[in-house]
Scaffold this motif. Structure first.
Motif, short mmCIF file in Angstrom:
data_model
loop_
_atom_site.label_atom_id
_atom_site.label_comp_id
_atom_site.label_asym_id
_atom_site.label_seq_id
_atom_site.Cartn_x
_atom_site.Cartn_y
_atom_site.Cartn_z
N ALA A 207 69.48 3.65 -33.15
CA ALA A 207 68.27 4.02 -32.43
C ALA A 207 67.22 2.92 -32.57
O ALA A 207 66.60 2.78 -33.62
CB ALA A 207 67.72 5.34 -32.97
N PRO A 208 67.03 2.09 -31.52
CA PRO A 208 65.95 1.11 -31.56
C PRO A 208 64.61 1.81 -31.46
O PRO A 208 64.52 2.92 -30.90
CB PRO A 208 66.23 0.25 -30.32
CG PRO A 208 66.96 1.16 -29.38
CD PRO A 208 67.79 2.07 -30.25
N SER A 209 63.58 1.18 -31.98
CA SER A 209 62.27 1.85 -32.02
C SER A 209 61.13 0.85 -31.90
O SER A 209 61.17 -0.23 -32.50
CB SER A 209 62.13 2.65 -33.32
OG SER A 209 60.83 3.19 -33.45
N ASN A 210 60.13 1.22 -31.09
CA ASN A 210 58.85 0.52 -31.02
C ASN A 210 57.76 1.55 -31.25
O ASN A 210 57.87 2.69 -30.81
CB ASN A 210 58.64 -0.14 -29.65
CG ASN A 210 59.41 -1.44 -29.51
OD1 ASN A 210 59.49 -2.21 -30.47
ND2 ASN A 210 59.98 -1.70 -28.33
N SER A 211 56.71 1.17 -31.93
CA SER A 211 55.62 2.12 -32.15
C SER A 211 54.27 1.41 -32.13
O SER A 211 54.18 0.23 -32.49
CB SER A 211 55.79 2.86 -33.49
OG SER A 211 55.70 1.97 -34.56
N ARG A 212 53.26 2.15 -31.71
CA ARG A 212 51.92 1.61 -31.69
C ARG A 212 50.93 2.78 -31.65
O ARG A 212 51.25 3.84 -31.12
CB ARG A 212 51.71 0.70 -30.47
CG ARG A 212 50.47 -0.18 -30.56
CD ARG A 212 50.47 -1.24 -29.49
NE ARG A 212 50.13 -0.69 -28.17
CZ ARG A 212 50.14 -1.41 -27.04
NH1 ARG A 212 50.49 -2.68 -27.08
NH2 ARG A 212 49.83 -0.85 -25.89
N SER A 213 49.78 2.55 -32.22
CA SER A 213 48.76 3.59 -32.21
C SER A 213 48.12 3.67 -30.83
O SER A 213 47.68 2.65 -30.28
CB SER A 213 47.70 3.30 -33.27
OG SER A 213 46.70 4.30 -33.28
N GLU A 214 48.10 4.86 -30.26
CA GLU A 214 47.53 5.07 -28.93
C GLU A 214 46.70 6.35 -28.92
O GLU A 214 46.89 7.24 -29.75
CB GLU A 214 48.64 5.18 -27.87
CG GLU A 214 49.46 3.92 -27.66
CD GLU A 214 48.70 2.89 -26.83
OE1 GLU A 214 47.68 3.25 -26.20
OE2 GLU A 214 49.14 1.72 -26.81
N SER A 215 45.79 6.41 -27.96
CA SER A 215 44.96 7.61 -27.81
C SER A 215 45.63 8.54 -26.81
O SER A 215 45.99 8.13 -25.70
CB SER A 215 43.57 7.22 -27.32
OG SER A 215 42.78 8.38 -27.09
N LEU A 216 45.80 9.81 -27.20
CA LEU A 216 46.38 10.83 -26.34
C LEU A 216 45.29 11.78 -25.88
O LEU A 216 44.40 12.14 -26.67
CB LEU A 216 47.46 11.63 -27.08
CG LEU A 216 48.85 10.99 -27.22
CD1 LEU A 216 48.81 9.72 -28.04
CD2 LEU A 216 49.82 12.00 -27.83
N THR A 217 45.35 12.18 -24.62
CA THR A 217 44.33 13.07 -24.07
C THR A 217 45.01 14.27 -23.41
O THR A 217 45.96 14.11 -22.64
CB THR A 217 43.46 12.34 -23.04
OG1 THR A 217 42.88 11.18 -23.64
CG2 THR A 217 42.35 13.25 -22.54
N ALA A 218 44.50 15.44 -23.73
CA ALA A 218 44.96 16.67 -23.09
C ALA A 218 43.73 17.46 -22.67
O ALA A 218 43.05 18.06 -23.49
CB ALA A 218 45.81 17.49 -24.04
N GLY A 219 43.41 17.41 -21.38
CA GLY A 219 42.19 18.04 -20.91
C GLY A 219 40.97 17.32 -21.46
O GLY A 219 40.81 16.11 -21.27
#
Length: 409
Positions: free
Chosen positions: A104-116
């Motif tokens: 399982a290759p993987s990339n990750s980064r901190s991001e802002s998630l918005t719900a409503g």
């Protein structure tokens, strides 16, 4: 004088000086409690580290990029972009690496998630469907990513429980929309709670298809490179073989003939666990040694009190010798007194240590494990300390001449 009479006489002598005997036992009590608690803290720390590492899978390998060099300045491990998605595909080929179960290759980064109107910043992980099994995770509801999601760059996301609660509260998140990097995603599943590891909160993340993350969220070099590749061996017994196969295949793909010049590193859970356990054991030994010093102080207190007792009871010793008591009987009495003091301090110290192990975890947020073996050994040690430091006073009492003792004021 028999053993029962010796025990009775010794107990009467201890009771006749309750305060002095209590203070003597206090030194041993504190030492025993300290040893039990420090050993318990060490073992608890080892268990926490082991559970955190084993939660990732006991047959897991983690491949990371090597270091980069920019302007003559070498970066740390993992700063290069030497791993690619094609590397992960090659490792998943059974003809190349038969002892590798899944990759399982993987990339990750901190991001802002918005719900409503609600937003939350978390780690966005781009990966493949095998990630769920390789990382030994499960779902609490919904489904995980599929191969169709990856091939079609689908805007689907699986949330960790913490992320889901922060965005949707107690409402069901499956089927709802979350915006990541201006891209609307549909929540298709929620990961089961895993807890917090030393690296991060395993329940606070959002997992998306690696193709979607690379092309629609991260961009840049991550379109072709990956930050890490998780490799699952077929069994824990084949972990070493899987390691060799992965290492050889990557060296071949990267055209590297000298293994020491590899532009990647492979870490196994076994090596991480061994290192972490070694550190925990070293700290436990260090803390246990410090706690053992208090036992030494307690033993010196026992010897001091017994010497005082011999001095105060010279006439009694002379009278008993005049009535026929042998040096062995006199020596035995003082040794029994010292042993009783050590045993009493040991039992009370063990009880205090057990109570501390039950109460302290709620105050310091750390696991304390009570080892029955360590507790029994601590009590036996307290008896041994009482006897060891009571030998000299007992021998001194046994050597007193009856006539000199009777004439003593």
């Amino acid at each position: 004088m028999g053993w029962l009479e010796t025990l009775r006489t010794s107990w009467d002598a201890i009771r006749s000086h309750r305060l002095r005997s209590g203070l003597t036992m206090l030194g041993i009590l504190i030492g025993i409690a300290a040893v039990i608690l420090t050993v318990g803290l060490g073992e608890g720390a080892q268990q926490q580290v082991s559970s955190a590492i084993n939660a990732l899978g006991t047959n897991l390998l983690v491949v990371s990029p090597g270091s980069s060099t920019t302007g003559g300045v070498r970066g740390g491990s993992g700063t290069s972009v030497s791993l690619t998605a094609s590397d992960a595909t090659a490792l998943g080929d059974k003809s190349v690496a038969p002892d590798i179960q899944a990759v399982a290759p993987s990339n990750s980064r901190s991001e802002s998630l918005t719900a409503g109107s609600t937003n939350w910043t978390t780690s966005v992980v781009g990966t493949t469907p095998d990630w769920l099994g390789v990382r030994a995770r499960t779902l609490s509801e919904g489904r995980f990513l599929s191969n169709q999601d990856v091939s079609g760059e689908a805007a689907n996301v699986v949330l960790g429980t913490t992320t889901a609660q922060q965005l949707f509260g107690f409402a069901d998140p499956v089927g709802r929309t979350v915006t990541i990097g201006n891209v609307p995603f549909t929540v298709v599943g929620v990961l089961a709670s895993e807890g917090t590891s030393s690296a991060q909160n395993q329940d606070d993340q959002a997992v998306v298809p690696i193709s979607t993350a690379s092309d629609r969220i991260f961009g840049g070099a991550t379109r072709t490179s990956v930050q890490s590749i998780y490799v699952e061996a077929t069994t824990a017994d084949t972990l070493s073989a899987a390691y060799q196969e992965a290492n050889q295949e990557l060296l071949t793909l990267h055209h590297i003939t000298d293994p020491t010049a590899a532009d990647f590193t492979i870490a196994s859970q076994e090596s991480l666990l061994t290192t972490a356990t070694s550190v925990s054991k070293t700290l436990t030994i260090l803390l246990g040694g410090v706690a053992a010093l208090s036992l030494l102080v307690g033993g010196i207190g026992v010897m001091n009190i017994m010497l005082v007792s011999v001095t105060e009871r010279i006439r009694e010793i002379g009278l008993r010798k005049a009535l026929g008591a042998s040096p062995t009987v006199i020596r035995r009495q003082f040794l029994v007194e010292a042993s009783v003091l050590g045993l009493s301090g040991g039992i009370l110290g063990a009880l205090l240590g057990i109570v501390g192990a039950l109460v302290l975890p709620g105050l310091i947020s750390s696991t304390i494990t009570v080892s029955p073996t360590a507790t029994v050994l601590a009590i036996l040690t307290s008896i041994a300390i009482g006897m060891a430091f009571g030998v000299y006073p007992a021998s001194r009492a046994a050597r007193l001449a009856p006539i000199d003792a009777l004439r003593s004021e």
